[in-house]
Design an enzyme around this catalytic site. Structure first.
Site, short mmCIF file in Angstrom:
data_model
loop_
_atom_site.label_atom_id
_atom_site.label_comp_id
_atom_site.label_asym_id
_atom_site.label_seq_id
_atom_site.Cartn_x
_atom_site.Cartn_y
_atom_site.Cartn_z
N GLY A 114 36.75 31.44 53.01
CA GLY A 114 35.28 30.93 52.50
C GLY A 114 35.23 31.62 51.27
O GLY A 114 33.81 31.99 51.02
N GLU A 166 23.64 28.91 50.54
CA GLU A 166 23.01 30.22 50.74
C GLU A 166 21.57 29.93 51.00
O GLU A 166 20.58 30.77 51.58
CB GLU A 166 23.13 31.19 49.44
CG GLU A 166 24.79 31.58 49.43
CD GLU A 166 25.32 32.12 50.16
OE1 GLU A 166 24.80 32.47 51.13
OE2 GLU A 166 26.53 32.56 49.86
N ASP A 216 51.50 44.13 30.36
CA ASP A 216 52.67 44.66 29.81
C ASP A 216 53.73 45.21 30.62
O ASP A 216 54.81 45.60 30.23
CB ASP A 216 52.14 45.73 28.91
CG ASP A 216 51.28 46.89 29.75
OD1 ASP A 216 50.90 46.35 30.81
OD2 ASP A 216 50.81 47.71 28.95
N HIS A 266 48.02 54.12 31.48
CA HIS A 266 46.91 53.09 31.73
C HIS A 266 47.19 52.15 32.65
O HIS A 266 48.21 51.97 33.42
CB HIS A 266 46.86 52.18 30.55
CG HIS A 266 48.05 51.31 30.13
ND1 HIS A 266 49.30 52.05 29.80
CD2 HIS A 266 48.22 50.12 30.44
CE1 HIS A 266 50.27 51.29 29.71
NE2 HIS A 266 49.66 49.90 29.90
N HIS A 267 46.02 51.46 33.28
CA HIS A 267 46.10 50.89 34.60
C HIS A 267 46.39 51.53 35.88
O HIS A 267 46.50 50.93 36.90
CB HIS A 267 47.01 49.66 34.56
CG HIS A 267 46.94 48.61 33.23
ND1 HIS A 267 45.81 48.37 32.83
CD2 HIS A 267 47.84 47.70 32.88
CE1 HIS A 267 45.93 47.71 31.71
NE2 HIS A 267 47.28 46.84 31.78
N ASP A 290 28.13 23.60 41.94
CA ASP A 290 27.79 24.20 40.56
C ASP A 290 27.83 25.88 40.89
O ASP A 290 28.60 26.49 39.71
CB ASP A 290 26.58 23.85 40.12
CG ASP A 290 25.19 24.04 41.02
OD1 ASP A 290 25.68 24.26 42.34
OD2 ASP A 290 24.08 23.96 40.78
N GLU A 302 43.97 36.32 36.94
CA GLU A 302 44.76 36.64 38.18
C GLU A 302 44.15 36.35 39.41
O GLU A 302 44.82 35.76 40.44
CB GLU A 302 44.99 38.22 38.42
CG GLU A 302 45.96 38.89 37.17
CD GLU A 302 45.14 39.24 35.98
OE1 GLU A 302 45.80 39.91 35.14
OE2 GLU A 302 43.79 39.18 35.95
N GLY A 357 21.78 25.58 42.00
CA GLY A 357 21.75 26.80 42.91
C GLY A 357 22.67 26.75 44.10
O GLY A 357 23.29 25.97 44.39
N ASN A 378 23.34 20.83 42.42
CA ASN A 378 22.14 20.77 43.02
C ASN A 378 21.20 21.99 42.70
O ASN A 378 20.41 22.48 43.40
CB ASN A 378 22.24 20.75 44.67
CG ASN A 378 23.32 21.64 45.20
OD1 ASN A 378 23.53 22.71 44.69
ND2 ASN A 378 24.05 21.27 46.19
#
Length: 560
Positions: A407, A467, A28, A114-115, A434, A51, A463, A461
């Site tokens: 990254g 990590e 807005d 607001h915001h 994924d 955003e 997952g 794969n």
């Protein structure tokens, strides 16, 4: 004196940067500005899903077009974009973040709107963004013209994001327009005497070197010096390598291009070539961890000349303010006309395809270039795709985009939207895992809505593989809900009649899950033939299979 709306002036200056698309999300406090953008026949509104994705899209667009812009609303909207803007700052990408803010009277009164944070402070967010931008401002009636020019110029020259907050009541406010010149994006001239000395020292070092090499990195592209770098590579004839962030800058069909150098994760034959070098000339180097194989560069500073945007380093001496924008063409011009010739034998390549029927990384990254168009834009997500792309056999005149330094997972999906907007004549190939896809998958609907036709490879794969390789391979936190990924285009409305009646919806091509090499090759044959359609291929891979480069990077990190 002529008057102009502040919003119109901002848009006029934005168009001077050469952009034709502005990304973002309505709110807005920014919608009067969006009216001006939508009504401008020379501009396209990116119409992003959120955003964060919009900031990634502006980044991808800027990497190809040289500048990008994103519009958000105050507080909630701009903070959603913050991770993307920080990534652009980290990786030296010029993106202008424009924020619609509450009206000036409310700000002056400290109204609880607001915001906001409910404390009457309307400067808190611009102060936050001042840490991840090279120039920032919150416009008022008196400074708007001057500040718009300053921030856009600094963003373009310094190759970092900029921030402009514009109160909603100033968007259509008219101000006197002084006689204005086009924005000046030129960089300062190098100091002549210092540059002359640097040139002599570099030329002397080149003349004495028996095994000189060149390593090209990302800041060459950021500072629009790609053609100048290519001319230098051709003129010298020196064996030339790219760092991971510089992938795609040097045409791989040049006779003296030798491959990608990334410290300990480099292909062994390439690494041996670099060990022989008695002179290393770096162009635009970024010495981050993943860009150097975990800081395992074996390039001796006593034999290294580094050309940067801010200065030149020759062995252990600094030549301040001798920037490569001016110095590199001068150096090329000063070299002998005939390139030197080096016989290093055939170029060292990744391991060839191993036998089998399942789709391993070894198979996939060797095979997929066979189906890619010349002038491709390859967008590789953080993780397996990013590391595999280092040694991917590049199509002719291809561009590569990955976020090696920042990254942020999910970056590639939004980034690919921006890249597709930036040059519709190039075919975009998006490689995303994924896990990353689940972060920013909403942007697939923007491809469809805007008539963009990438080829999307969803690497499944099961997952967060990167990590799992780093820590906790069997931990639950490295897994998540399985999706029917191959149904994505359908779910996003690719076949809905209501969407097909839009002005330019993308036609849907292949929607497939492939588990075997035969299935993949059949699907890719159709992709190759149907160039003007969007394709989505879910590639199912063994759960713990990974590119060689990623495995070595993890091992290197563990040993440091």
């Amino acid at each position: 004196m002529v008057s102009i709306k502040i919003g119109d002036y901002l848009i006029q200056r934005l168009k001077e940067t050469g952009i034709d698309t502005i990304f973002g999300v309505p709110g807005d406090y920014n919608m009067p500005l969006l009216d001006l953008i939508e009504d401008d026949s020379e501009l396209i509104w990116g119409n992003n899903a959120n955003e964060l994705n919009a900031s990634y899209a502006a980044d991808g667009y800027a990497r190809i077009r040289g500048f990008g812009a994103v519009v958000t609303t105050f507080g909630v909207g701009e903070l959603s974009a913050a991770a993307g803007i920080a990534g652009s700052y980290s990786e030296k990408v010029p993106v202008l973040h424009i924020v619609g803010t509450p009206n000036t009277k409310s700000q002056e009164a400290g109204a609880i709107l607001h915001h906001t944070l409910g404390n009457g402070n309307f400067q808190v967010f611009v102060e936050m963004f001042s840490m991840i931008t090279c120039a920032s401002t919150h416009l008022n009636f008196d400074n708007a013209i001057r500040e718009i020019d300053r921030v856009i110029q600094q963003t373009m020259i310094r190759k970092r994001p900029g921030y402009i907050g514009i109160p909603i009541d100033l968007i259509n406010a008219e101000v006197a327009l002084p006689s204005s010149e086009p924005l000046n994006f030129s960089v300062p001239k190098n100091p002549t005497q210092t540059q002359d000395v640097a040139l002599k020292v570099v030329l002397d070092a080149i003349s004495q070197a028996k095994h000189p090499i060149i390593v090209v990195d990302a800041c060459v592209q950021r500072h629009n010096l790609v053609q100048e770098a290519i001319e230098f590579v051709k003129r010298t004839g020196f064996p030339t390598y790219v760092a991971p962030m510089g992938k795609g800058i040097v045409p791989e069909d040049l006779v003296n291009y030798r491959g990608c150098y990334a410290g300990n994760i480099t292909i062994e034959g390439i690494a041996r070539e670099l060990e022989q070098a008695d002179l290393v000339i770096e162009l635009g180097a970024i010495k981050s961890d993943f860009n150097t194989g975990g800081f395992t560069y074996k390039l001796d500073p006593a034999r290294t000349i580094s050309l940067h945007s801010f200065g030149t380093q020759i062995f252990y001496a600094d030549y301040d303010k001798v920037g490569m924008t001016e110095f590199l063409p001068l150096l090329t011009k000063s070299l002998p006309q005939r390139p030197r010739v080096f016989d290093l034998g055939p170029r060292h390549e990744p391991d060839p395809i191993q036998s089998g029927t399942e789709i391993t990384h070894n198979y996939f990254w060797n095979k997929v270039p066979e189906y890619m168009d010349p002038r491709a834009v390859v967008v590789a997500e953080t993780g397996t795709a990013e590391f595999a792309s280092f040694n991917l056999r590049a199509p002719k005149d291809a561009l590569f985009i990955s976020q090696v330094l920042w990254g942020s997972i999910g970056f590639a999906v939004g980034c690919a939207v921006g890249a597709a907007f930036a040059d519709r004549d190039r075919r975009v190939y998006l490689f995303v895992g994924d896990g990353s896809f689940q972060v920013t998958c909403q942007e697939i609907s923007v491809f469809l809505h805007q008539g963009l036709t990438p080829v999307i490879f969803l690497l499944n794969n099961d997952g967060y593989l990167i990590e799992k390789l780093i820590h906790g391979p069997h931990r639950s936190y490295n897994n998540f809900q399985m999706w029917n990924y191959s149904k994505t285009l359908d779910y996003m409305g690719g076949h809905l009649q209501r969407n097909l009646s839009d002005v330019s919806p993308a036609q849907v091509g292949v929607e497939a899950q492939v588990r075997t090499r035969d299935e993949f090759e059949r699907a890719m044959k159709t992709v190759k033939e149907e160039r003007n359609k969007i394709h989505f291929i879910e590639v199912v891979m063994p759960q713990f299979d990974a590119p060689r480069e990623l495995i070595l990077q993890v091992q290197t990190s563990e040993n440091r």
